[in-house]
Design an enzyme around this catalytic site. Sequence first.
Site, PDB file in Angstrom:
ATOM      1  N   ASP A  82       0.860  -1.170   0.000  1.00  0.00           N
ATOM      2  CA  ASP A  82       0.000   0.000   0.000  1.00  0.00           C
ATOM      3  C   ASP A  82       0.909   1.236   0.000  1.00  0.00           C
ATOM      4  OD1 ASP A  82      -2.373   1.597   0.481  1.00  0.00           O
ATOM      5  OD2 ASP A  82      -1.689   1.764   2.550  1.00  0.00           O
ATOM      6  N   ASP A  84      -0.291   5.064   1.038  1.00  0.00           N
ATOM      7  CA  ASP A  84      -0.544   6.039   2.099  1.00  0.00           C
ATOM      8  C   ASP A  84      -0.437   5.402   3.488  1.00  0.00           C
ATOM      9  OD1 ASP A  84      -1.636   8.628   0.670  1.00  0.00           O
ATOM     10  OD2 ASP A  84      -2.532   6.913  -0.356  1.00  0.00           O
TER      11      ASP A  84
END
Length: 283
Positions: A82, A84
Amino acid sequence: MNDMKLIVQGPQAVWHVAHRVADIAKARTVTQLADHLFRCEGVQSDDDTRDAVRGACMGAGADGAFVPADLTLDRFRVLVMDMDSTLITIECIDEIADMQGLKSEVAAITEAAMRGELDFRDSLLKRVALLKGLDASALDQVFEQRLRLSKGAAALLDTIKAAGLRTVLVSGGFTYFTERLQQSLPLDLTRANLLEVFQGKLTGRVTGDIIDACAKRRTVEQECAALNVSTDAAIVIGDGANDLEMMAIAGLSVAYRAKPVVQQKATVALNFSGLDGLLNLFH
């Protein structure tokens, strides 16, 4: 059940902490591998022991991870991350919203979505709509002034690439940031949402397919299929509820500074170590 080992690490992982945790896990041996890094072998790994170790580690400011004793990096072929609050330290949409004076409102929605309390797709569309009319140059301001890599991110990716794994960044965030990160990091593929821009301003909409939890899972499946391996050959790192589907099919899932629902379901959690703490699991 495979013989398990317990890796204890992090800035506060010192000798007495490691031995306290080892006693809880009834370890056969404890070996100091480096500063702030210990391997406990021959450990018990039932649910009660895991819970007790988790509590002791959190209280001491250290990370404790139960993994198979024979775990090696060459078992894996792809790393999927991922972006963020995982590869980077910020939530980009919250920082963009700050340029509109709406950070607190948008951040509250982001936080609820990451905890799994809101549908990710709906929450994304709602947050993006609040950005309507913002000058697109705000994206560059966020990238240049606020975006920072998480501790150990570059070291992790360099080592993973050197080991021959494919590296993938899949994000519920935006292509503006993933594509720029790819220019400076050894990332083979990036996938994210495309913000619509018209006459230099954000329209408050995204275009194309939305990268939600299902899309993240499909990305892991597609990457593994392309390599002709099962999803057990994937390492997945994430922090929010929209990462759970891809983490569930991985051979090794890592919750990095993650929400409680993610920590509960991941193979291991890194709350204090940098991202490169993943590499210590293979010692």
